[in-house]
Motif scaffolding. Structure first.
Motif, PDB file in Angstrom:
ATOM      1  N   ASP A  58       0.807  -1.221   0.000  1.00  0.00           N
ATOM      2  CA  ASP A  58       0.000   0.000   0.000  1.00  0.00           C
ATOM      3  C   ASP A  58       0.838   1.268   0.000  1.00  0.00           C
ATOM      4  O   ASP A  58       0.293   2.369  -0.027  1.00  0.00           O
ATOM      5  CB  ASP A  58      -0.947   0.008   1.201  1.00  0.00           C
ATOM      6  CG  ASP A  58      -0.200  -0.093   2.518  1.00  0.00           C
ATOM      7  OD1 ASP A  58       0.731  -0.917   2.620  1.00  0.00           O
ATOM      8  OD2 ASP A  58      -0.545   0.643   3.459  1.00  0.00           O
ATOM      9  N   ALA A 187      -6.305  -0.379   3.790  1.00  0.00           N
ATOM     10  CA  ALA A 187      -6.957  -1.470   3.062  1.00  0.00           C
ATOM     11  C   ALA A 187      -6.267  -2.809   3.297  1.00  0.00           C
ATOM     12  O   ALA A 187      -6.621  -3.797   2.669  1.00  0.00           O
ATOM     13  CB  ALA A 187      -6.976  -1.163   1.562  1.00  0.00           C
ATOM     14  N   LYS A 190      -9.510  -5.620   7.521  1.00  0.00           N
ATOM     15  CA  LYS A 190     -10.948  -5.405   7.348  1.00  0.00           C
ATOM     16  C   LYS A 190     -11.580  -4.579   8.459  1.00  0.00           C
ATOM     17  O   LYS A 190     -12.546  -3.864   8.237  1.00  0.00           O
ATOM     18  CB  LYS A 190     -11.674  -6.759   7.296  1.00  0.00           C
ATOM     19  CG  LYS A 190     -11.355  -7.602   6.087  1.00  0.00           C
ATOM     20  CD  LYS A 190     -12.321  -8.775   5.960  1.00  0.00           C
ATOM     21  CE  LYS A 190     -12.238  -9.724   7.128  1.00  0.00           C
ATOM     22  NZ  LYS A 190     -13.127 -10.904   6.962  1.00  0.00           N
ATOM     23  N   LYS A 386     -19.036   2.191  -0.071  1.00  0.00           N
ATOM     24  CA  LYS A 386     -18.762   0.765  -0.188  1.00  0.00           C
ATOM     25  C   LYS A 386     -20.037  -0.040   0.041  1.00  0.00           C
ATOM     26  O   LYS A 386     -20.976   0.450   0.682  1.00  0.00           O
ATOM     27  CB  LYS A 386     -17.692   0.344   0.834  1.00  0.00           C
ATOM     28  CG  LYS A 386     -16.324   0.984   0.601  1.00  0.00           C
ATOM     29  CD  LYS A 386     -15.343   0.519   1.652  1.00  0.00           C
ATOM     30  CE  LYS A 386     -13.991   1.218   1.494  1.00  0.00           C
ATOM     31  NZ  LYS A 386     -13.336   0.892   0.215  1.00  0.00           N
ATOM     32  N   ASP A 404     -14.930   2.738  -5.629  1.00  0.00           N
ATOM     33  CA  ASP A 404     -13.854   1.756  -5.747  1.00  0.00           C
ATOM     34  C   ASP A 404     -13.878   1.039  -7.098  1.00  0.00           C
ATOM     35  O   ASP A 404     -12.835   0.637  -7.611  1.00  0.00           O
ATOM     36  CB  ASP A 404     -13.970   0.695  -4.649  1.00  0.00           C
ATOM     37  CG  ASP A 404     -14.056   1.302  -3.261  1.00  0.00           C
ATOM     38  OD1 ASP A 404     -15.076   1.979  -2.983  1.00  0.00           O
ATOM     39  OD2 ASP A 404     -13.134   1.109  -2.465  1.00  0.00           O
TER      40      ASP A 404
END
Length: 483
Positions: A58, A187, A190, A386, A404
């Protein structure tokens, strides 16, 4: 002994500075080296080691540049093959730092090379663990980021992680401090906590993945369920961290170049550069360069750049608030976007003064939106949050169109239809509007303040339950529908 967490909120990333007797180590540094070099000078310390917990996906780590500037040794755990010089430590190896000892614990699962570093203090007491993406506060690392053409499955990695946690970490004393690589917003997991450190004992009580009565089968099922596909830039960043990259100093020198409007336009045409507008939501909404993409610097800037701009080599020119130009280049480079070619000197005012065309985004308040619904107007509303956010509560007639997955789902929209857009607070919906406008969708209305404002208005909503009470089948179905 000195241990300092260096937390970067926009990436929800934690690096660490450790020092003893004038010798220092840094764990998981970001791309820019100046903050670490400044810290070393302030403390009068010599950087001896740069510890990397794994190949980060990331963000691009600063390990290579930092090693070149200081002569420090880069240390990875087992199975970390790289294209540059480093020390690949063995499981259980002990490395001395002043009066301290750093013990290498190979903890595969998030990735095969993932390693936890155990800090043992001057008295020989186990003080803290630097877990990278193996163990977070309230969560553990996702196991789907390191698959190699079918050689290792997500389930394999999840099983390794179960063993790593129970054999290497949970056996440590409860008072050991857990220093993870990320906090909420990353990310890489969770369900991370907003807290950025905790004791291991408390995590054993509160972290779902550390339940004492949990079987490996239960762990694998819970860990792999409901995983959103990883952002597209993750694989490219991991490759850069493994193979090497351009000097950040050079990236900054070529990226923070002031361009007048004519030169700015020339660069766009010659290099097919993307125009990235990093100003505030209100400023972009009011006036922007046609076909420019909004990703505001004060939001989750770097992760959204990485998720939405598919090519890390994409030439980029940008608009920024005065004085923040180097910050933009730095934050782009943190996620591997090194091909920045300059910024618009004087911003949108200079653009207008040069007689150039501008565009805007139509917007209404949530109160006006609720009024239109109450009067019988049923606009097509795109909720760009989301799937789990949408499932928890949404406007009755809205469609889930997550930002996304916008590049995959744009063909589901009609250019002659009017769309009302909202997210949670307004940031993502404006990004969505800018991308859609650049692709020829101009009948767009942004709802200012997003879901928070809608919920406070009198708009009719569908109220389900909080995401944690939704069945996994429901979540998976919603994700598959949009992904």
């Amino acid at each position: 002994m000195k241990v300092e967490q260096i937390y970067t909120g926009c990436l929800a990333e934690a690096a660490y500075y450790i020092e003893s007797d004038g010798e220092a180590a840094i764990i998981d540094p970001l791309r820019e080296t100046k903050p670490y070099l400044d810290k070393l000078r302030e403390e009068g310390a010599e950087l001896k080691y740069i510890f990397e917990t794994h190949f980060h996906a990331d963000f691009v780590s600063g390990h290579i540049d930092l090693a070149k500037k200081t002569g420090a040794t880069i240390v990875y755990g087992p199975k970390a093959e790289t294209a540059f010089d480093k020390h690949m430590a063995t499981d259980g190896e002990e490395i001395k730092l002043g009066k301290l000892t750093i013990k290498v614990l190979h903890t595969p699962g998030h990735t095969p090379e993932s390693t936890t570093f155990l800090l043992i203090d001057e008295k020989g007491k186990e003080h803290s663990i630097f877990t990278g993406d193996t163990l977070f506060i309230g969560d553990v690392g996702r196991p789907d980021l390191a698959q190699k053409t079918g050689e290792v499955t997500t389930e394999d990695l999840a099983g390794w992680l179960f063993d790593s946690l129970r054999e290497k970490i949970m056996t440590l004393p409860d008072e050991v401090i857990v220093y993870p690589g990320h906090g909420a917003g990353s990310a890489c997991g969770k369900n991370m906590s907003d807290e950025t450190w905790d004791t291991l004992g408390n995590q054993k009580k509160t972290n779902y993945a550390l339940r004492a009565d949990m079987t490996k089968e239960e762990f694998i099922k819970e860990l792999t369920a409901g995983l959103m596909p990883p952002p597209q830039y993750f694989a490219a960043n991991a490759k850069m961290n493994k193979a090497g990259y351009a000097s950040f100093d050079q990236v900054l020198e070529t990226g923070a170049v002031a361009l007048d409007p004519a030169s700015f336009e020339e660069v766009v045409e010659q290099h097919e550069a993307l125009v990235l507008d990093t100003r505030s939501e209100a400023a972009f909404r009011e006036s922007h360069i046609p076909n420019s993409i909004f990703i505001g610097i004060d939001g989750n800037f770097a992760p959204w750049v990485g998720a939405l701009i598919g090519d890390l080599q994409q030439p980029i020119v940008f608009l920024a608030e005065a004085g923040r130009e180097e910050e933009v280049v730095t934050r782009l480079a943190r996620v591997g976007y090194d091909n920045t070619l300059g910024f618009l000197n004087g911003g949108i005012d200079a653009w207008k003064a040069a007689g150039k065309e501008t565009d805007s985004v139509e917007a209404i308040t949530a109160v006006e939106y609720a009024k239109r619904l109450a009067e019988g107007e049923v606009p097509t509303t795109l909720d760009v949050r989301k799937p789990t956010e949408f499932l928890s509560q949404h406007v009755t007639t809205a469609r889930n169109f997550p930002l996304d997955y916008i590049n995959k789902n744009m063909n589901r929209l009609e250019r002659n239809e009017t769309y009302y857009l909202h997210c949670l607070g307004g940031y993502r919906s404006l990004i969505t509007a800018s991308i859609l406008k650049a692709r020829g969708f101009h009948n767009l209305v942004d709802i200012i303040g997003g879901w928070r404002a809608i919920e406070a208005s009198e708009a009719p909503v569908t109220d389900y339950a909080c995401p944690s009470t939704l069945s996994q089948d429901t979540i998976d179905e919603a994700i598959n529908a949009v992904a």
